[in-house]
Design a protein around this motif. Structure first.
Motif, PDB file in Angstrom:
ATOM      1  N   GLU A   1     -29.839 -22.659  65.709  1.00  0.00           N
ATOM      2  CA  GLU A   1     -28.447 -23.090  65.607  1.00  0.00           C
ATOM      3  C   GLU A   1     -27.547 -21.909  65.238  1.00  0.00           C
ATOM      4  OE1 GLU A   1     -27.940 -26.356  62.985  1.00  0.00           O
ATOM      5  OE2 GLU A   1     -29.348 -27.663  64.045  1.00  0.00           O
ATOM      6  N   ARG A   2     -26.334 -21.936  65.789  1.00  0.00           N
ATOM      7  CA  ARG A   2     -25.365 -20.884  65.511  1.00  0.00           C
ATOM      8  C   ARG A   2     -25.001 -20.887  64.029  1.00  0.00           C
ATOM      9  NH1 ARG A   2     -22.244 -18.007  68.885  1.00  0.00           N
ATOM     10  NH2 ARG A   2     -20.316 -17.083  68.085  1.00  0.00           N
ATOM     11  N   GLY A   3     -24.943 -19.699  63.432  1.00  0.00           N
ATOM     12  CA  GLY A   3     -24.644 -19.602  62.016  1.00  0.00           C
ATOM     13  C   GLY A   3     -23.350 -18.848  61.759  1.00  0.00           C
ATOM     14  N   THR A   4     -23.199 -18.396  60.527  1.00  0.00           N
ATOM     15  CA  THR A   4     -21.999 -17.659  60.115  1.00  0.00           C
ATOM     16  C   THR A   4     -22.421 -16.409  59.349  1.00  0.00           C
ATOM     17  OG1 THR A   4     -20.706 -19.705  59.927  1.00  0.00           O
ATOM     18  CG2 THR A   4     -19.847 -17.751  58.796  1.00  0.00           C
TER      19      THR A   4
ATOM     20  N   GLU B   1     -20.125  -6.945  50.744  1.00  0.00           N
ATOM     21  CA  GLU B   1     -21.126  -8.016  50.831  1.00  0.00           C
ATOM     22  C   GLU B   1     -21.287  -8.470  52.274  1.00  0.00           C
ATOM     23  OE1 GLU B   1     -21.143 -10.245  46.465  1.00  0.00           O
ATOM     24  OE2 GLU B   1     -20.419 -11.314  48.258  1.00  0.00           O
ATOM     25  N   VAL B   2     -22.540  -8.666  52.664  1.00  0.00           N
ATOM     26  CA  VAL B   2     -22.867  -9.230  53.974  1.00  0.00           C
ATOM     27  C   VAL B   2     -23.690 -10.491  53.715  1.00  0.00           C
ATOM     28  CG1 VAL B   2     -23.984  -8.875  56.199  1.00  0.00           C
ATOM     29  CG2 VAL B   2     -22.873  -6.944  55.046  1.00  0.00           C
ATOM     30  N   ALA B   3     -23.104 -11.644  53.993  1.00  0.00           N
ATOM     31  CA  ALA B   3     -23.770 -12.928  53.723  1.00  0.00           C
ATOM     32  C   ALA B   3     -24.015 -13.660  55.030  1.00  0.00           C
ATOM     33  CB  ALA B   3     -22.910 -13.781  52.796  1.00  0.00           C
ATOM     34  N   ASP B   4     -25.174 -14.299  55.132  1.00  0.00           N
ATOM     35  CA  ASP B   4     -25.478 -15.062  56.339  1.00  0.00           C
ATOM     36  C   ASP B   4     -25.961 -16.463  55.972  1.00  0.00           C
ATOM     37  OD1 ASP B   4     -28.533 -15.309  56.318  1.00  0.00           O
ATOM     38  OD2 ASP B   4     -28.354 -13.138  56.219  1.00  0.00           O
ATOM     39  N   THR B   5     -25.928 -17.334  56.951  1.00  0.00           N
ATOM     40  CA  THR B   5     -26.435 -18.700  56.774  1.00  0.00           C
ATOM     41  C   THR B   5     -27.750 -18.864  57.519  1.00  0.00           C
ATOM     42  OG1 THR B   5     -25.114 -19.458  58.674  1.00  0.00           O
ATOM     43  CG2 THR B   5     -24.111 -19.646  56.485  1.00  0.00           C
ATOM     44  N   GLY B   6     -28.561 -17.812  57.498  1.00  0.00           N
ATOM     45  CA  GLY B   6     -29.817 -17.807  58.239  1.00  0.00           C
ATOM     46  C   GLY B   6     -30.956 -18.462  57.490  1.00  0.00           C
TER      47      GLY B   6
END
Length: 249
Positions: free
Chosen positions: A159-162, A177-182
């Protein structure tokens, strides 16, 4: 390489501009011919001209050629912009020496370089705060950002994240900061992720060196890189750098 690409970009762009001017002159001439044709009325010559207009689809060509020239000029402009981003990313115009740099400009150039890797996997959110110029090795900091953003993109599931990039200024320090919803990182792997050759990616999809190199670059700058993660929720990497190299942790 950037210089070699810029040379043909320059003359192709110039030629397209000249070609557009020539076409306008030819269009004016064709209009004059058509007016003369109408004044002459129907005869063998005007009939042949009419058939030629139809065979060559002259009206369509008159509409389409300017569009093609404009699209070509836009394309050349995009190539020039990509080359500029590559130069900003690698700082090919600068020696590898400590200098004051606009980190957010470097981040944006880096994001443009990896845009094709991100567009099918995640939406990008920027949360920038004003930053002062930072004394650093700009191309190396750009490399750190690229590694973190690519890792974030590769952490996405089906699924596509942010991916969210944030910057902040706190006294003598700046923070990225580099944050992902992975997928997140398992607790047992958190302590290993900066080790050389450690990777959780399938064989052939990662060397395990990106985070290790990033760690070394940040440490060389007298900074800190930390990570927080929750499986199934996402991961956040935080890079803290001194504004001036005289600052120590």
């Amino acid at each position: 390489v950037a210089h070699e690409i810029n040379n043909p970009i320059g003359f192709v762009s110039s030629n397209l501009g000249t070609l557009g001017g020539y076409f306008q002159q030819l269009a004016a001439m064709l209009d004059a011919y058509h007016e003369a044709e109408l004044r002459l009325g129907a005869n063998e010559t005007t009939g042949r001209l009419q058939r030629l207009r139809e065979q060559t689809e002259l009206e369509f060509l008159m509409e389409d050629i300017p569009i093609l020239i404009k699209e070509s000029k836009d394309g050349i402009g995009r190539v020039a912009h990509i080359v500029k981003d590559l130069k900003d990313f690698s700082r090919v115009d600068s020696a590898q020496q400590w200098q004051l740099a606009d980190l957010q400009q470097g981040i944006d150039s880096t994001l443009n370089i990896v845009a094709s890797e991100l567009k099918h996997k995640a939406d990008l959110v920027k949360r920038y705060q004003p930053l002062p110029p930072v004394e650093c090795l700009p191309s190396q900091i750009n490399q750190v950002i690229m590694n973190l953003v690519l890792n974030a993109a590769q952490a996405m599931g089906p699924e596509r994240g942010t991916i969210t990039l944030g910057t902040a200024h706190q006294g003598a320090w700046v923070c990225i900061e580099v944050a992902d919803t992975g997928a997140g990182i398992a607790p047992e792997n958190i302590k290993k992720i900066f080790d050389p050759f450690f990777t959780t990616k399938p064989v052939g999809q990662g060397t395990g060196l990106g985070l290790s190199l990033s760690y070394g670059i940040v440490k060389k700058h007298g900074g800190e890189i930390t990570v927080s993660s929750q499986v199934g929720v996402g991961t956040t990497f935080r890079v803290q750098l001194p504004v001036k190299q005289s600052v120590t942790l």
